[in-house]
Design a protein around this motif. Sequence first.
Motif, PDB file in Angstrom:
ATOM      1  N   GLY A 198       0.846  -1.204   0.000  1.00 52.82           N
ATOM      2  CA  GLY A 198       0.000   0.000   0.000  1.00 52.82           C
ATOM      3  C   GLY A 198       0.870   1.238   0.000  1.00 52.82           C
ATOM      4  O   GLY A 198       0.655   2.165   0.779  1.00 52.82           O
TER       5      GLY A 198
ATOM      6  N   GLU B 175       0.010   6.141  -1.215  1.00 51.88           N
ATOM      7  CA  GLU B 175      -0.801   7.202  -0.609  1.00 51.88           C
ATOM      8  C   GLU B 175      -0.908   6.942   0.888  1.00 51.88           C
ATOM      9  O   GLU B 175      -0.463   5.912   1.380  1.00 51.88           O
ATOM     10  CB  GLU B 175      -2.203   7.268  -1.233  1.00 51.88           C
ATOM     11  N   GLY B 176      -1.456   7.899   1.619  1.00 54.99           N
ATOM     12  CA  GLY B 176      -1.707   7.717   3.039  1.00 54.99           C
ATOM     13  C   GLY B 176      -0.436   7.374   3.812  1.00 54.99           C
ATOM     14  O   GLY B 176       0.661   7.853   3.518  1.00 54.99           O
ATOM     15  N   ILE B 177      -0.599   6.509   4.799  1.00 54.85           N
ATOM     16  CA  ILE B 177       0.501   6.138   5.695  1.00 54.85           C
ATOM     17  C   ILE B 177       1.625   5.450   4.912  1.00 54.85           C
ATOM     18  O   ILE B 177       2.816   5.726   5.122  1.00 54.85           O
ATOM     19  CB  ILE B 177      -0.041   5.218   6.822  1.00 54.85           C
TER      20      ILE B 177
ATOM     21  N   ALA C 286       1.130  -1.891  -4.601  1.00 50.04           N
ATOM     22  CA  ALA C 286      -0.318  -1.648  -4.485  1.00 50.04           C
ATOM     23  C   ALA C 286      -0.948  -2.185  -5.757  1.00 50.04           C
ATOM     24  O   ALA C 286      -0.242  -2.696  -6.633  1.00 50.04           O
ATOM     25  CB  ALA C 286      -0.606  -0.160  -4.322  1.00 50.04           C
TER      26      ALA C 286
ATOM     27  N   ASP D 173      -1.396  -7.188  -5.707  1.00 50.03           N
ATOM     28  CA  ASP D 173      -2.619  -7.235  -4.900  1.00 50.03           C
ATOM     29  C   ASP D 173      -2.341  -8.239  -3.779  1.00 50.03           C
ATOM     30  O   ASP D 173      -2.162  -9.439  -4.048  1.00 50.03           O
ATOM     31  CB  ASP D 173      -3.785  -7.696  -5.782  1.00 50.03           C
TER      32      ASP D 173
ATOM     33  N   GLY E  55      -4.214  -1.944   3.797  1.00 50.26           N
ATOM     34  CA  GLY E  55      -5.355  -2.308   4.630  1.00 50.26           C
ATOM     35  C   GLY E  55      -6.605  -1.635   4.111  1.00 50.26           C
ATOM     36  O   GLY E  55      -6.543  -0.568   3.504  1.00 50.26           O
TER      37      GLY E  55
ATOM     38  N   THR F  20      -7.256  -9.071   2.896  1.00 45.85           N
ATOM     39  CA  THR F  20      -6.254  -8.006   2.795  1.00 45.85           C
ATOM     40  C   THR F  20      -5.503  -7.821   4.115  1.00 45.85           C
ATOM     41  O   THR F  20      -4.269  -7.912   4.165  1.00 45.85           O
ATOM     42  CB  THR F  20      -6.940  -6.652   2.432  1.00 45.85           C
TER      43      THR F  20
ATOM     44  N   ASN G 292      -1.093  -1.542  12.309  1.00 45.33           N
ATOM     45  CA  ASN G 292      -2.277  -2.067  12.984  1.00 45.33           C
ATOM     46  C   ASN G 292      -3.288  -0.936  13.108  1.00 45.33           C
ATOM     47  O   ASN G 292      -3.425  -0.112  12.204  1.00 45.33           O
ATOM     48  CB  ASN G 292      -1.804  -2.643  14.330  1.00 45.33           C
TER      49      ASN G 292
ATOM     50  N   PRO H 117      -2.317   3.247  14.800  1.00 43.09           N
ATOM     51  CA  PRO H 117      -2.793   4.632  14.733  1.00 43.09           C
ATOM     52  C   PRO H 117      -4.244   4.754  15.167  1.00 43.09           C
ATOM     53  O   PRO H 117      -5.036   3.830  14.983  1.00 43.09           O
ATOM     54  CB  PRO H 117      -2.669   4.985  13.242  1.00 43.09           C
TER      55      PRO H 117
ATOM     56  N   GLU I 288      -6.721   8.741   2.583  1.00 44.73           N
ATOM     57  CA  GLU I 288      -7.793   8.406   1.638  1.00 44.73           C
ATOM     58  C   GLU I 288      -8.776   7.389   2.210  1.00 44.73           C
ATOM     59  O   GLU I 288      -9.910   7.283   1.745  1.00 44.73           O
ATOM     60  CB  GLU I 288      -7.181   7.855   0.340  1.00 44.73           C
TER      61      GLU I 288
HETATM   62  N1  NAP Z   1      -6.180   6.353   8.281  1.00 48.09           N
HETATM   63  C1  NAP Z   1      -6.418   5.959   9.515  1.00 48.09           C
HETATM   64  O1  NAP Z   1      -7.047   6.692  10.305  1.00 48.09           O
HETATM   65  C2  NAP Z   1      -5.932   4.632  10.017  1.00 48.09           C
HETATM   66  C3  NAP Z   1      -6.106   4.369  11.370  1.00 48.09           C
HETATM   67  C4  NAP Z   1      -5.654   3.160  11.882  1.00 48.09           C
HETATM   68  C5  NAP Z   1      -5.057   2.241  11.054  1.00 48.09           C
HETATM   69  N2  NAP Z   1      -4.916   2.523   9.723  1.00 48.09           N
HETATM   70  C6  NAP Z   1      -4.284   1.499   8.898  1.00 48.09           C
HETATM   71  O2  NAP Z   1      -3.215   2.078   8.179  1.00 48.09           O
HETATM   72  C7  NAP Z   1      -3.026   1.362   6.954  1.00 48.09           C
HETATM   73  C8  NAP Z   1      -2.978   2.357   5.812  1.00 48.09           C
HETATM   74  O3  NAP Z   1      -4.197   3.089   5.809  1.00 48.09           O
HETATM   75  P1  NAP Z   1      -4.376   4.483   5.094  1.00 48.09           P
HETATM   76  O4  NAP Z   1      -5.290   5.269   5.957  1.00 48.09           O
HETATM   77  O5  NAP Z   1      -3.057   5.052   4.721  1.00 48.09           O
HETATM   78  O6  NAP Z   1      -5.207   4.001   3.826  1.00 48.09           O
HETATM   79  P2  NAP Z   1      -5.309   4.526   2.323  1.00 48.09           P
HETATM   80  O7  NAP Z   1      -4.963   5.971   2.230  1.00 48.09           O
HETATM   81  O8  NAP Z   1      -6.649   4.063   1.862  1.00 48.09           O
HETATM   82  O9  NAP Z   1      -4.145   3.685   1.601  1.00 48.09           O
HETATM   83  C9  NAP Z   1      -4.240   2.284   1.558  1.00 48.09           C
HETATM   84  C10 NAP Z   1      -3.207   1.747   0.593  1.00 48.09           C
HETATM   85  O10 NAP Z   1      -3.316   0.326   0.568  1.00 48.09           O
HETATM   86  C11 NAP Z   1      -3.367  -0.108  -0.780  1.00 48.09           C
HETATM   87  N3  NAP Z   1      -4.127  -1.352  -0.844  1.00 48.09           N
HETATM   88  C12 NAP Z   1      -5.418  -1.570  -0.502  1.00 48.09           C
HETATM   89  N4  NAP Z   1      -5.749  -2.837  -0.780  1.00 48.09           N
HETATM   90  C13 NAP Z   1      -4.649  -3.433  -1.299  1.00 48.09           C
HETATM   91  C14 NAP Z   1      -4.373  -4.724  -1.795  1.00 48.09           C
HETATM   92  N5  NAP Z   1      -5.305  -5.694  -1.833  1.00 48.09           N
HETATM   93  N6  NAP Z   1      -3.121  -4.988  -2.244  1.00 48.09           N
HETATM   94  C15 NAP Z   1      -2.159  -4.045  -2.243  1.00 48.09           C
HETATM   95  N7  NAP Z   1      -2.370  -2.795  -1.789  1.00 48.09           N
HETATM   96  C16 NAP Z   1      -3.608  -2.493  -1.330  1.00 48.09           C
HETATM   97  C17 NAP Z   1      -4.041   1.036  -1.549  1.00 48.09           C
HETATM   98  O11 NAP Z   1      -3.669   1.065  -2.929  1.00 48.09           O
HETATM   99  P3  NAP Z   1      -4.545   0.334  -4.076  1.00 48.09           P
HETATM  100  O12 NAP Z   1      -5.973   0.656  -3.783  1.00 48.09           O
HETATM  101  O13 NAP Z   1      -4.039   0.922  -5.357  1.00 48.09           O
HETATM  102  O14 NAP Z   1      -4.230  -1.124  -3.976  1.00 48.09           O
HETATM  103  C18 NAP Z   1      -3.423   2.238  -0.831  1.00 48.09           C
HETATM  104  O15 NAP Z   1      -2.159   2.523  -1.392  1.00 48.09           O
HETATM  105  C19 NAP Z   1      -4.179   0.355   6.866  1.00 48.09           C
HETATM  106  O16 NAP Z   1      -3.709  -0.907   7.275  1.00 48.09           O
HETATM  107  C20 NAP Z   1      -5.201   0.901   7.834  1.00 48.09           C
HETATM  108  O17 NAP Z   1      -6.021  -0.105   8.367  1.00 48.09           O
HETATM  109  C21 NAP Z   1      -5.343   3.697   9.184  1.00 48.09           C
END
Ligand code: NAP
Length: 246
Positions: free
Chosen positions: A13, A16-18, A37, A64, A93, A114, A144, A189, A195
Amino acid sequence: MDRWSGKVAIVTGGYEGIGGATVKKLVSHGMKVVGCARNEEKLKQIASEINGKGQGEMFPFKCDVTDESNILEMFKFVKEKFGAVHLLVNNAGIAFDSPISSGDSQKWKRILDTNVLGLSICSREAVQLMKETGVDDGHIVNINSVAGHRVVDKPMYAASKFAVTALTEGLRKELRSANTHIRTTSISPGYVKTEIFHKIYPDDTERVEKLLKSGEDIADAVLYAVSAPAHVDINEIIIRPVEQAL
Ligand SMILES: NC(=O)c1ccc[n+]([C@@H]2O[C@H](COP(=O)([O-])OP(=O)(O)OC[C@H]3O[C@@H](n4cnc5c(N)ncnc54)[C@H](OP(=O)(O)O)[C@@H]3O)[C@@H](O)[C@H]2O)c1
């Protein structure tokens, strides 16, 4: 971070994001970072923005994590191109608002494929490659969530993240039993402005605006964990925005 310069990381992943913030920081510290990703175009776009500015480099790889053959191809690519992997950040995630009492079982399956199985297969492949190539000081970082420690809503997402808590600790124990010095860290987090919230709550901009500013705060925690002295094993970090009560 000096000891990581020139070493190889995989960030799932990773555009974008984290994950995107983590890739940028690792590259800025001289690492060769395979960002994976499903969206290859976006991966390549971020790589072109990052590369050429410092010592490190991002290598986009379409993968994927719900497809085991994709993961195996990615590790084959890493082994052939670099000969080893030193750091894996399991970040990919997804989350859906899909209640247990009425939700869509296909969405539950995608969450578990995932967040749990993809992370587990990547971890297994990373540890196997580290052992095979004599990398005894590698590191597996799992992104996590506070949802991996308490249940507020989205119970299937919470179940997947409770699993991440168990898997990180279980892997730590396996690595200790095997007498390796490979370390494991779970970073949990609270709300982070990425996103993911636009994907879960496309119409709720108010909720999104209250979140932590960016994935950078979490990427900083990844750097903190991996840059700890070799005898220090940072196992669990929980990071909330100060305003977050839950
Ligand atoms: N944002 C929060 O508040 C938050 C809080 C706690 C934990 N988290 C955790 O932090 C992690 C990152 O979250 P984020 O907020 O940065 O999310 P995000 O902005 O939606 O980014 C998620 C990334 O994961 C990739 N992804 C999703 N499904 C995938 C797959 N099957 N195979 C490969 N890549 C995949 C997406 O790219 P593609 O769609 O192009 O595959 C994207 O690059 C996740 O594990 C999430 O549960 C986030």
